[in-house]
Design an enzyme around this catalytic site. Structure first.
Site, PDB file in Angstrom:
ATOM      1  N   GLU A  70      -9.983  -7.055   6.234  1.00 26.98           N
ATOM      2  CA  GLU A  70      -9.041  -6.871   7.347  1.00 26.98           C
ATOM      3  C   GLU A  70      -9.896  -6.927   8.599  1.00 26.98           C
ATOM      4  O   GLU A  70     -10.757  -6.056   8.786  1.00 26.98           O
ATOM      5  CB  GLU A  70      -8.397  -5.480   7.293  1.00 26.98           C
ATOM      6  CG  GLU A  70      -7.188  -5.389   6.406  1.00 26.98           C
ATOM      7  CD  GLU A  70      -6.396  -4.098   6.600  1.00 26.98           C
ATOM      8  OE1 GLU A  70      -5.517  -3.856   5.780  1.00 26.98           O
ATOM      9  OE2 GLU A  70      -6.659  -3.339   7.547  1.00 26.98           O
ATOM     10  N   CYS A 177      -3.968  -7.605   6.441  1.00 31.53           N
ATOM     11  CA  CYS A 177      -3.659  -7.321   5.033  1.00 31.53           C
ATOM     12  C   CYS A 177      -2.524  -6.325   4.846  1.00 31.53           C
ATOM     13  O   CYS A 177      -1.365  -6.689   4.788  1.00 31.53           O
ATOM     14  CB  CYS A 177      -4.917  -6.869   4.304  1.00 31.53           C
ATOM     15  SG  CYS A 177      -4.582  -6.268   2.640  1.00 31.53           S
TER      16      CYS A 177
HETATM   17  P1  NAD Z   1      -2.090   4.253  -1.391  1.00 29.37           P
HETATM   18  O1  NAD Z   1      -2.832   4.732  -2.588  1.00 29.37           O
HETATM   19  O2  NAD Z   1      -2.566   4.627  -0.040  1.00 29.37           O
HETATM   20  O3  NAD Z   1      -0.587   4.772  -1.482  1.00 29.37           O
HETATM   21  C1  NAD Z   1       0.134   4.850  -2.688  1.00 29.37           C
HETATM   22  C2  NAD Z   1       1.031   6.090  -2.612  1.00 29.37           C
HETATM   23  O4  NAD Z   1       1.864   6.081  -3.774  1.00 29.37           O
HETATM   24  C3  NAD Z   1       0.257   7.415  -2.641  1.00 29.37           C
HETATM   25  O5  NAD Z   1       0.659   8.220  -1.537  1.00 29.37           O
HETATM   26  C4  NAD Z   1       0.670   8.052  -3.979  1.00 29.37           C
HETATM   27  O6  NAD Z   1       0.755   9.473  -3.916  1.00 29.37           O
HETATM   28  C5  NAD Z   1       2.018   7.401  -4.217  1.00 29.37           C
HETATM   29  N1  NAD Z   1       2.422   7.380  -5.628  1.00 29.37           N
HETATM   30  C6  NAD Z   1       1.688   7.072  -6.727  1.00 29.37           C
HETATM   31  N2  NAD Z   1       2.436   7.120  -7.836  1.00 29.37           N
HETATM   32  C7  NAD Z   1       3.685   7.478  -7.446  1.00 29.37           C
HETATM   33  C8  NAD Z   1       4.904   7.690  -8.135  1.00 29.37           C
HETATM   34  N3  NAD Z   1       4.989   7.551  -9.464  1.00 29.37           N
HETATM   35  N4  NAD Z   1       5.981   8.042  -7.413  1.00 29.37           N
HETATM   36  C9  NAD Z   1       5.921   8.198  -6.062  1.00 29.37           C
HETATM   37  N5  NAD Z   1       4.782   8.003  -5.360  1.00 29.37           N
HETATM   38  C10 NAD Z   1       3.690   7.651  -6.044  1.00 29.37           C
HETATM   39  O7  NAD Z   1      -1.974   2.660  -1.569  1.00 29.37           O
HETATM   40  P2  NAD Z   1      -1.676   1.501  -0.515  1.00 29.37           P
HETATM   41  O8  NAD Z   1      -2.927   1.009   0.080  1.00 29.37           O
HETATM   42  O9  NAD Z   1      -0.566   1.914   0.386  1.00 29.37           O
HETATM   43  O10 NAD Z   1      -1.163   0.359  -1.514  1.00 29.37           O
HETATM   44  C11 NAD Z   1       0.028   0.530  -2.264  1.00 29.37           C
HETATM   45  C12 NAD Z   1       0.129  -0.485  -3.389  1.00 29.37           C
HETATM   46  O11 NAD Z   1       0.277  -1.801  -2.860  1.00 29.37           O
HETATM   47  C13 NAD Z   1      -1.113  -0.556  -4.292  1.00 29.37           C
HETATM   48  O12 NAD Z   1      -0.694  -0.679  -5.636  1.00 29.37           O
HETATM   49  C14 NAD Z   1      -1.803  -1.829  -3.840  1.00 29.37           C
HETATM   50  O13 NAD Z   1      -2.607  -2.365  -4.852  1.00 29.37           O
HETATM   51  C15 NAD Z   1      -0.604  -2.678  -3.547  1.00 29.37           C
HETATM   52  N6  NAD Z   1      -0.829  -3.877  -2.707  1.00 29.37           N
HETATM   53  C16 NAD Z   1      -0.069  -4.973  -3.031  1.00 29.37           C
HETATM   54  C17 NAD Z   1      -0.181  -6.140  -2.304  1.00 29.37           C
HETATM   55  C18 NAD Z   1       0.701  -7.319  -2.615  1.00 29.37           C
HETATM   56  O14 NAD Z   1       0.525  -8.362  -1.980  1.00 29.37           O
HETATM   57  N7  NAD Z   1       1.659  -7.217  -3.554  1.00 29.37           N
HETATM   58  C19 NAD Z   1      -1.098  -6.196  -1.233  1.00 29.37           C
HETATM   59  C20 NAD Z   1      -1.841  -5.033  -0.898  1.00 29.37           C
HETATM   60  C21 NAD Z   1      -1.678  -3.884  -1.655  1.00 29.37           C
END
Ligand code: NAD
Ligand code: ZN
Length: 379
Positions: A70, A177
């Site tokens: 990023e 990102c």
């Molecule tokens: P993060 O870890 O900061 O946030 C995830 C949140 O989800 C946390 O606050 C956690 O407490 C919560 N959580 C976990 N399990 C849960 C459940 N069962 N119920 C409710 N809440 C729950 O992560 P982030 O950086 O915000 O990324 C989120 C997701 O997006 C990750 O899986 C990441 O890999 C994904 N991502 C996807 C793409 C895409 O293009 N599809 C791109 C970037 C990131």
């Protein structure tokens, strides 16, 4: 004196081993080759994906490596065949690309470019299979084609978005990102109509960006779902109006949300990576019109299970990569949304550190204290 065509010596934060603090090194950055540009990075920020591959618990470790994806910077020089970028352009490098020639790039519906789609296993440039970084002749691996934890980096021109030069790079660098991923999941895929209700599962940076999308779309209610109650305070700044912690309820979250919303939310966006949350996010949307969008990256062996009746009752399940944005075509427009004050970025930036203290950014993220920490190069 022009540095075009020359090797540039500069500082880079090198990860020598999984999970060990990055080490500030002097690296040599080779000139850009065919279809590549060399960029002077001014600001970069830390995202979970950097931490995940730095920890290297779930994948093939590739070290030494320069992480970072990023960022914002200025083009220093361009390689052969680059016609759409020139020295001095303000740019955001992106971890996935747009070659402009493949079936995906030709499709209005896709951003999954065949040539430049994210590849976390590759530590070299596509053109010749070599690295542009070295220390005393020893190559250092690239990361997702961006490697922005370096004062200079070389990136395929298809992974470089040219943006408005008036945009402050210390803010818009986060558009590279996580912000775009969450924002696009709501605006491009869930597409809530004005006045509709939206549930966001997971209130990390991606989920909060999805909430920002709901605010921009004019959603009436934004229900935040997270297992970590600490996330709720921060989320209030992002227009999240109600909170559900699945741990506080004996019944399934789907049912809690259905009771709160007279049958279900109009849209939901899952940003957790938990397959349970994915199923809940799907099953909590209203029958007849509800749309759920998956963003989180699940574990290798996960399987999504829901009764087919949930689909027959006219619920829709979708998934998205990078918010369905095409990096070169669409990212400049997100920067314009910020410039026009439609999009708020400041609230995502909780910390700032000089490049020399980049390891602090890792600490803030590992302790769950930061949403985004901006790393100032040359400081
Ligand atoms: P993060 O870890 O900061 O946030 C995830 C949140 O989800 C946390 O606050 C956690 O407490 C919560 N959580 C976990 N399990 C849960 C459940 N069962 N119920 C409710 N809440 C729950 O992560 P982030 O950086 O915000 O990324 C989120 C997701 O997006 C990750 O899986 C990441 O890999 C994904 N991502 C996807 C793409 C895409 O293009 N599809 C791109 C970037 C990131
Ligand atoms: Zn393509």
């Amino acid at each position: 004196m022009s540095t075009t065509g020359q090797i540039i010596r500069c500082k880079a934060a090198v990860a020598w081993e999984a999970g060990k603090p990055l080490v500030m090194e002097e690296v040599e950055v080779a000139p850009p080759q065919k279809h590549e540009v060399r960029i002077k990075i001014l600001f970069t920020s830390l995202c979970h994906t950097d931490v995940y591959f730095w920890e290297a618990k779930g994948q093939t470790p590739l070290f030494p490596r320069i992480f970072g994806h990023e960022a914002g910077g200025i083009v220093e020089s361009v390689g052969e065949g680059v016609t759409d970028l020139q020295p001095g352009d303000h740019v955001l490098p992106v971890f996935t690309g747009e070659c402009g020639d493949c079936r995906h790039c030709h499709s209005e519906e896709s951003n999954m470019c065949d040539l430049l789609r994210i590849n976390t296993e590759r530590g070299v440039m596509i053109h010749d299979g070599e690295s542009r970084f070295s220390i005393n002749g020893k190559p250092i691996h690239h990361f997702v084609g961006t490697s922005t934890f370096s004062e200079y980096t070389v990136v395929h021109s298809g992974q470089v978005a040219k943006i408005n030069p008036d945009a402050p790079l210390d803010k818009v660098c986060i558009v590279s990102c996580g912000l775009s991923t969450g924002l696009g999941a709501t605006l491009n895929v869930a597409k809530p109509k004005k006045g509709q209700s939206v549930a966001i599962f997971g209130l990390g940076a991606v989920g909060l960006a999805a909430a920002e999308g709901a605010r921009i779309a004019g959603a009436s209610r934004v229900i935040g779902v997270d297992l970590n109650p600490k996330r709720f305070d921060e989320a209030k700044k992002f227009g999240v109006t109600e909170f559900v912690n699945p741990k506080d309820h004996d019944k399934p979250v789907q049912q809690v949300i259905a009771e709160m919303t007279d049958g279900g939310v109009d849209r939901s966006v899952e940003c957790t990576g938990s397959v349970q949350a994915m199923i809940q996010a799907f099953e909590c949307v209203h029958d007849g019109w509800g749309v759920a969008v998956l963003v989180g990256v699940p574990s290798k062996d996960d399987a999504f299970k829901s009764h087919p009746m949930n689909f027959l009752n006219e619920r829709t399940l979708k998934g998205t990569f990078f918010g369905n944005y095409k990096p070169k075509t669409d990212i400049p427009g997100i920067v314009e949304m910020y410039m026009n004050k439609e999009l708020e970025l400041e609230k995502f930036i909780t910390h700032t550190v000089p490049f020399s203290e980049i390891n602090k950014a890792f600490d803030y993220m590992l302790k769950g204290e930061s949403i985004r920490c901006i790393i100032t190069m040359g400081a």
